[in-house]
Design a protein around this motif. Structure first.
Motif, mmCIF file in Angstrom:
data_model
loop_
_atom_site.group_PDB
_atom_site.id
_atom_site.type_symbol
_atom_site.label_atom_id
_atom_site.label_comp_id
_atom_site.label_asym_id
_atom_site.label_seq_id
_atom_site.Cartn_x
_atom_site.Cartn_y
_atom_site.Cartn_z
ATOM 1 N N TYR A 114 -2.395 -2.640 -40.061
ATOM 2 C CA TYR A 114 -3.584 -1.775 -40.151
ATOM 3 C C TYR A 114 -3.181 -0.325 -40.381
ATOM 4 N N GLY A 115 -4.152 0.446 -40.837
ATOM 5 C CA GLY A 115 -3.930 1.867 -41.046
ATOM 6 C C GLY A 115 -2.800 2.120 -42.016
ATOM 7 N N LEU A 116 -1.917 3.028 -41.637
ATOM 8 C CA LEU A 116 -0.787 3.389 -42.495
ATOM 9 C C LEU A 116 0.526 2.792 -42.010
ATOM 10 N N SER A 117 0.473 1.943 -40.993
ATOM 11 C CA SER A 117 1.704 1.299 -40.526
ATOM 12 C C SER A 117 2.266 0.374 -41.610
ATOM 13 N N GLU A 118 3.590 0.227 -41.593
ATOM 14 C CA GLU A 118 4.279 -0.561 -42.604
ATOM 15 C C GLU A 118 5.126 -1.633 -41.931
ATOM 16 N N SER A 119 5.114 -2.830 -42.503
ATOM 17 C CA SER A 119 5.894 -3.942 -41.956
ATOM 18 C C SER A 119 6.668 -4.628 -43.066
ATOM 19 N N ARG A 120 7.879 -5.035 -42.740
ATOM 20 C CA ARG A 120 8.705 -5.774 -43.706
ATOM 21 C C ARG A 120 8.442 -7.268 -43.647
ATOM 22 N N THR A 121 7.629 -7.698 -42.706
ATOM 23 C CA THR A 121 7.318 -9.114 -42.553
ATOM 24 C C THR A 121 5.816 -9.330 -42.604
ATOM 25 N N LYS A 122 5.407 -10.483 -43.105
ATOM 26 C CA LYS A 122 4.000 -10.850 -43.114
ATOM 27 C C LYS A 122 3.653 -11.737 -41.919
ATOM 28 N N SER A 123 4.662 -12.100 -41.155
ATOM 29 C CA SER A 123 4.452 -12.985 -40.000
ATOM 30 C C SER A 123 4.063 -12.150 -38.778
ATOM 31 N N ILE A 124 2.852 -11.662 -38.776
ATOM 32 C CA ILE A 124 2.340 -10.839 -37.689
ATOM 33 C C ILE A 124 1.327 -11.661 -36.890
ATOM 34 N N LEU A 125 1.541 -11.752 -35.591
ATOM 35 C CA LEU A 125 0.649 -12.470 -34.699
ATOM 36 C C LEU A 125 0.030 -11.501 -33.697
ATOM 37 N N TYR A 126 -1.024 -11.959 -33.028
ATOM 38 C CA TYR A 126 -1.647 -11.113 -32.009
ATOM 39 C C TYR A 126 -0.645 -10.772 -30.903
ATOM 40 N N GLN A 127 0.275 -11.694 -30.610
ATOM 41 C CA GLN A 127 1.301 -11.418 -29.616
ATOM 42 C C GLN A 127 2.117 -10.183 -29.987
ATOM 43 N N ASP A 128 2.272 -9.932 -31.286
ATOM 44 C CA ASP A 128 2.988 -8.742 -31.735
ATOM 45 C C ASP A 128 2.201 -7.486 -31.386
ATOM 46 N N TRP A 129 0.880 -7.557 -31.475
ATOM 47 C CA TRP A 129 0.064 -6.412 -31.084
ATOM 48 C C TRP A 129 0.239 -6.109 -29.597
ATOM 49 N N VAL A 130 0.244 -7.145 -28.787
ATOM 50 C CA VAL A 130 0.456 -6.957 -27.349
ATOM 51 C C VAL A 130 1.824 -6.337 -27.104
ATOM 52 N N ALA A 131 2.829 -6.862 -27.773
ATOM 53 C CA ALA A 131 4.200 -6.397 -27.558
ATOM 54 C C ALA A 131 4.407 -4.971 -28.042
ATOM 55 N N VAL A 132 3.859 -4.621 -29.205
ATOM 56 C CA VAL A 132 4.083 -3.269 -29.729
ATOM 57 C C VAL A 132 3.404 -2.230 -28.850
ATOM 58 N N LEU A 133 2.204 -2.533 -28.357
ATOM 59 C CA LEU A 133 1.527 -1.575 -27.486
ATOM 60 C C LEU A 133 2.273 -1.443 -26.164
ATOM 61 N N ASP A 134 2.719 -2.560 -25.617
ATOM 62 C CA ASP A 134 3.482 -2.517 -24.367
ATOM 63 C C ASP A 134 4.761 -1.718 -24.549
ATOM 64 N N ASP A 135 5.496 -1.967 -25.630
ATOM 65 C CA ASP A 135 6.749 -1.247 -25.868
ATOM 66 C C ASP A 135 6.504 0.245 -26.092
ATOM 67 N N PHE A 136 5.411 0.582 -26.789
ATOM 68 C CA PHE A 136 5.119 1.994 -27.027
ATOM 69 C C PHE A 136 4.789 2.692 -25.714
ATOM 70 N N ILE A 137 4.026 2.033 -24.862
ATOM 71 C CA ILE A 137 3.702 2.605 -23.551
ATOM 72 C C ILE A 137 4.983 2.837 -22.757
ATOM 73 N N ARG A 138 5.868 1.856 -22.751
ATOM 74 C CA ARG A 138 7.115 1.983 -21.992
ATOM 75 C C ARG A 138 7.994 3.099 -22.569
ATOM 76 N N ALA A 139 7.975 3.262 -23.878
ATOM 77 C CA ALA A 139 8.733 4.363 -24.487
ATOM 78 C C ALA A 139 8.175 5.707 -24.042
ATOM 79 N N GLN A 140 6.858 5.799 -23.946
ATOM 80 C CA GLN A 140 6.243 7.034 -23.464
ATOM 81 C C GLN A 140 6.553 7.257 -21.989
ATOM 82 N N GLN A 141 6.589 6.199 -21.207
ATOM 83 C CA GLN A 141 6.903 6.325 -19.780
ATOM 84 C C GLN A 141 8.331 6.781 -19.560
#
Length: 334
Positions: A114-141
């Motif tokens: 979505y938006g302007l994000s870029e991915s090298r893979t087309k195999s994107i699942l909802y679990q990836d959305w959960v994981a990316v948000l969790d990882d981003f939060i932890r990076a901010q923490q």
């Protein structure tokens, strides 16, 4: 006498915050600029109050675009999350910039595909959305110990709750609908051709186990995307935008989204406080569709209505209420 619009400038420091050079920028995208013409002047972005943009590298295959309002002395950070019919810039419009001008640090993600994000893979699942948000939060923490709040619109609201099942350090969640697609009443209410939702779900499950799982389906084909916004021209503008409501997602993603099992039962999530901001005139997902989730929660929550607001609210009365309720909620948790 014409009211003067307040102008607050935010620094452009993209190169200092990027994991690699800025690629595409919302400054060059016409879609959101067309959309904001239907907002009141108080909620439009201009050259002085647009967010900084940078990309965050995630798991080597994804470059996540971030709208960023830096506030080094802010008491809290707010991370804004879109759903399946919007993007990060559209979150900056309705709440990111207003909260930034109130003194909070705000970051709005473009989730993979979505938006302007870029991915090298087309195999994107909802679990990836959960994981990316969790990882981003932890990076901010890891950057500092300031409390983190989440704002999620539409599917983004439930996404925030799913991440809270993995990360107990989230201070609070502001959700605009909580849609658990495991409930028949919810998928009937959100899917197109509601009467056939059970058949469609079964078919999705079968196709997701075949090579056809990579096939892309326009989101407007499978959801009631025409009810995204109550303003006809604004809604059409979003439907024409391939980075938001005009996007297409794979059968694999849709199946994983409709059947996602959180890592913790909803009643066992005890970390964050919760504010549900329900648009009062939402023609797509009214309050009843969030009830199955609310009835399970053991954490503290409150529900407020946004007057005149549609699913993606552009109405000034709804946005003013969203801002004020959000500010009071955040302040109460600090």
């Amino acid at each position: 006498m014409q009211k003067q619009q307040q102008i607050i400038s935010f620094p452009s420091i993209a190169n200092e915050r990027s994991d690699f050079p800025l690629r595409r920028s919302y400054r060059d995208q016409v879609a959101w600029q067309q959309l904001q013409q239907y907002f009141s002047a108080d909620y439009q972005l201009n050259a002085h109050n647009q967010p900084t943009e940078y990309y965050w590298a995630w798991r080597e295959q994804h470059h996540i675009h971030i709208d960023y309002y830096p506030q080094a002395t802010a008491a809290a950070k707010i991370i804004l999350v879109h759903g399946v019919g919007s993007n990060g810039r559209q979150m900056s419009l309705i709440l990111g910039r207003p909260l930034a001008e109130a003194g909070y640090e705000c970051l709005a993600l473009d989730l993979p595909a979505y938006g302007l994000s870029e991915s090298r893979t087309k195999s994107i699942l909802y679990q990836d959305w959960v994981a990316v948000l969790d990882d981003f939060i932890r990076a901010q923490q890891q950057k500092d110990d300031r409390p983190i709040f989440l704002f999620g619109l539409s599917a983004g609201g439930m996404l925030c709750l799913h991440v809270a099942a993995r990360n107990p350090q989230i201070k609070g969640i502001i959700a605009m609908t909580l849609l658990d697609q495991r409930y028949a009443v919810v998928n009937r209410g959100t899917m197109r051709f509601s009467a056939l939702s059970r058949i469609n779900l079964a078919l999705l499950g079968l196709l997701a186990k075949t090579p056809l799982r990579q096939m892309l389906l326009p989101m407007r084909w499978v959801s009631k995307m025409d009810k995204l916004c109550n303003h006809r021209l604004a809604c059409q503008s979003m439907l024409n935008d391939s980075s938001s409501a005009g996007n297409a997602m794979s059968i694999g993603f849709l199946d994983s989204y409709m059947h996602y099992q959180p890592e913790q039962a909803l009643q066992d999530i005890t970390g964050p406080a919760l504010l549900l901001t329900q648009p009062a005139c939402d023609r797509w997902t009214d309050l009843s569709l969030s009830e199955p989730v609310l009835q399970q929660l053991s954490l503290d929550y409150q529900v407020v209505l946004l007057p005149q607001g549609g699913h993606y609210p552009i109405e000034a009365s709804a946005l003013n209420a969203l801002k004020q309720h959000s500010l009071r909620f955040i302040a109460a948790q600090l």
